[in-house]
Write a protein that holds these residues in place. Structure first.
Motif, short mmCIF file in Angstrom:
data_model
loop_
_atom_site.label_atom_id
_atom_site.label_comp_id
_atom_site.label_asym_id
_atom_site.label_seq_id
_atom_site.Cartn_x
_atom_site.Cartn_y
_atom_site.Cartn_z
N ALA A 192 -9.18 3.69 4.18
CA ALA A 192 -9.20 2.31 4.64
C ALA A 192 -9.94 1.38 3.70
CB ALA A 192 -9.83 2.23 6.03
N ASP A 193 -10.91 1.91 2.94
CA ASP A 193 -11.67 1.00 2.10
C ASP A 193 -10.93 0.60 0.84
OD1 ASP A 193 -11.89 3.53 1.06
OD2 ASP A 193 -14.01 3.40 0.58
N GLN A 194 -9.66 1.08 0.69
CA GLN A 194 -8.80 0.50 -0.35
C GLN A 194 -8.72 -1.00 -0.14
OE1 GLN A 194 -6.76 1.95 -2.81
NE2 GLN A 194 -5.68 0.09 -3.36
N PRO A 205 -6.01 7.08 -3.70
CA PRO A 205 -5.54 6.61 -4.99
C PRO A 205 -5.72 5.11 -5.14
CG PRO A 205 -3.67 6.94 -3.53
CD PRO A 205 -4.88 7.40 -2.77
N ARG A 206 -6.17 4.69 -6.32
CA ARG A 206 -6.39 3.27 -6.56
C ARG A 206 -5.08 2.61 -6.96
NH1 ARG A 206 -11.35 3.45 -10.81
NH2 ARG A 206 -9.73 4.60 -11.95
N LEU A 207 -4.82 1.45 -6.39
CA LEU A 207 -3.65 0.65 -6.74
C LEU A 207 -4.14 -0.53 -7.56
CD1 LEU A 207 -0.64 0.09 -6.52
CD2 LEU A 207 -1.07 -0.98 -4.28
N LEU A 208 -3.76 -0.57 -8.83
CA LEU A 208 -4.28 -1.54 -9.79
C LEU A 208 -3.13 -2.34 -10.40
CD1 LEU A 208 -6.63 1.03 -11.59
CD2 LEU A 208 -7.24 -0.48 -9.67
N PHE A 209 -3.47 -3.45 -11.06
CA PHE A 209 -2.43 -4.32 -11.59
C PHE A 209 -2.79 -4.85 -12.97
CE2 PHE A 209 -0.98 -8.68 -12.34
CZ PHE A 209 0.40 -8.45 -12.36
N THR A 210 -1.75 -5.01 -13.82
CA THR A 210 -1.92 -5.65 -15.11
C THR A 210 -0.60 -6.28 -15.54
OG1 THR A 210 -2.59 -5.32 -17.43
CG2 THR A 210 -1.33 -3.55 -16.40
N ALA A 242 1.62 -1.99 0.99
CA ALA A 242 2.02 -1.58 2.34
C ALA A 242 2.46 -0.12 2.38
CB ALA A 242 3.14 -2.49 2.84
N THR A 243 3.13 0.32 1.34
CA THR A 243 3.60 1.71 1.27
C THR A 243 2.44 2.68 1.13
OG1 THR A 243 5.70 1.01 0.27
CG2 THR A 243 5.06 3.32 -0.02
N LEU A 244 1.53 2.37 0.23
CA LEU A 244 0.41 3.27 -0.04
C LEU A 244 -0.56 3.34 1.13
CD1 LEU A 244 -0.75 5.04 -2.35
CD2 LEU A 244 -2.08 3.04 -3.06
N ASN A 245 -0.70 2.26 1.87
CA ASN A 245 -1.69 2.19 2.94
C ASN A 245 -1.09 2.27 4.34
OD1 ASN A 245 -4.46 1.50 1.61
ND2 ASN A 245 -2.98 0.21 0.54
N PHE A 301 -2.82 1.28 7.84
CA PHE A 301 -2.33 -0.03 8.28
C PHE A 301 -0.82 0.04 8.49
CE2 PHE A 301 -5.90 -0.94 5.29
CZ PHE A 301 -6.83 -1.38 6.24
N PRO A 302 -0.38 0.48 9.67
CA PRO A 302 1.06 0.52 9.95
C PRO A 302 1.68 -0.84 9.67
CG PRO A 302 -0.17 1.60 11.69
CD PRO A 302 -1.18 0.93 10.82
N PRO A 303 2.84 -0.87 9.02
CA PRO A 303 3.41 -2.15 8.61
C PRO A 303 3.80 -3.09 9.75
CG PRO A 303 4.95 -0.36 8.25
CD PRO A 303 3.64 0.27 8.57
N ASN A 304 3.92 -2.55 10.96
CA ASN A 304 4.26 -3.42 12.10
C ASN A 304 3.03 -3.78 12.94
OD1 ASN A 304 3.80 -0.89 13.11
ND2 ASN A 304 5.57 -0.86 14.49
#
Length: 335
Positions: A4-6, A140-145, A97-100, A104-107
């Motif tokens: 959850a702390d993602q 797993p960390r979700l990162l962006f560049t 949304a997919t990873l978490n 966090f259910p998407p609905n």
């Protein structure tokens, strides 16, 4: 699934720092580097510089240097990379949304995407000082560049972390970029005309450009390392959203179970992350992104395929198609 702390990481230091403040904090080392670099007027900034083969403002060059020197990847990291204005906001939301989805259910009525811009949920690596905040993120960390493949840290290239790359038909990408630029440009720079922007884009002088080299770098790497780089086109995600999401989830190691599919989890994610839903959320249409000078609504325009025909002349379309054919054709890449 990610812990959850993602999500909780988004509430500390801002993931998208104020551009003006960052320009004022450029280190002397970075100033020395850019002093000898080719310079042009930017799309969003007064000046951009040709650094390691791509065009960036000074503060993002400094961030890129820090990313290259200090980032320590984990093998289960997921790095989302896009060409600017290729569907970045959309794919950030989909991946998050997919990873978490377990936490966090998407609905659910309290999903983080309902109250946070997707841009605040993924650290923007060249705009973010690493520090303990990113190091402390749960795996797993979700990162962006936005960086081209050639400019990624060597540590990333030699790790087992996954890279998801998204690009878009160059004609639509150009028009979206031009609109975005005129939404966020400082008033002191005036309006960027379509003609001037077109000339810059064709010459390769675009944010993190040349666009052609940026796309080709990830395309070629995806051909060599299918297990590491997933190459996506905005148009394919739009045309085949369910199939693309299933492929993407499998690629990042979080496939959907038969039970999840039967319970509509995929449809719920796509509904939550749809352009219509995201663009109409209060958090994405009122005010500015926290600690930035960018209006949240600037990231949403039409989200359609083929809109460029409403702005480009037949001559301009032929020119972009010709450049794309010469740059991408020999390598089997078509849009």
């Amino acid at each position: 699934m990610a812990e959850a702390d993602q999500h909780s990481n988004s509430s500390s230091e801002p993931l998208l720092p104020n551009m003006i403040e960052q320009e004022e904090k450029i280190s002397q080392e970075c100033r020395d580097i850019i002093s000898s670099l080719p310079r042009e007027e930017g799309w969003f900034h007064e000046s951009i510089y040709l650094f390691q083969g791509f065009w960036e403002p000074a503060w993002l060059i400094q961030g890129a240097l820090e990313f290259q020197k200090h980032f320590k990847p984990r093998d289960d990291d997921i790095l989302l990379v896009t060409t600017p204005k290729s569907g970045t906001t959309w794919l950030k939301a989909i991946l998050y949304a997919t990873l978490n989805r377990s936490n966090f259910p998407p609905n659910s009525h309290n999903h983080p995407l309902l109250t946070n811009s997707p841009h605040m949920l993924l650290p923007y690596m060249e705009a973010t000082h690493q520090g303990d905040r990113i190091d402390g993120m749960a795996s797993p960390r979700l990162l962006f560049t936005h960086l081209p493949y050639s400019a990624l840290p060597e540590s990333v290239k030699h790790s087992s972390c996954k890279i998801v790359f998204l690009c878009r038909n160059p004609k639509d990408n150009f028009i979206s970029l031009w609109h975005f630029a005129n939404k966020i440009r400082p008033k002191t720079l005036g309006t960027l005309s379509l003609e001037e922007a077109f000339d810059k884009f064709c010459r390769g002088v675009s944010p993190v450009g040349p666009f052609w080299d940026h796309v080709l770098g990830y395309w070629l790497e995806s051909l060599k390392r299918l297990e590491k780089v997933k190459f996506l086109k905005f148009e394919d995600v739009k045309d085949r959203p369910v199939a693309t999401l299933k492929i993407l989830a499998h690629f990042i190691g979080h496939s959907f179970s038969q039970e999840e599919e039967a319970n509509g989890v995929i449809d719920n994610i796509l509904s939550l992350c749809s352009f219509e839903n995201l663009s109409n959320l209060k958090v994405n249409k009122e005010g500015e992104l926290p600690d930035t000078n960018i209006a949240t609504g600037a990231f949403f325009r039409r989200g359609q395929v083929g809109d460029s025909v409403n702005y480009l002349s037949s001559e301009s379309i032929k020119k972009l198609d010709s450049i794309a054919g010469k740059k991408f054709g020999p390598y089997g890449l078509k849009f």
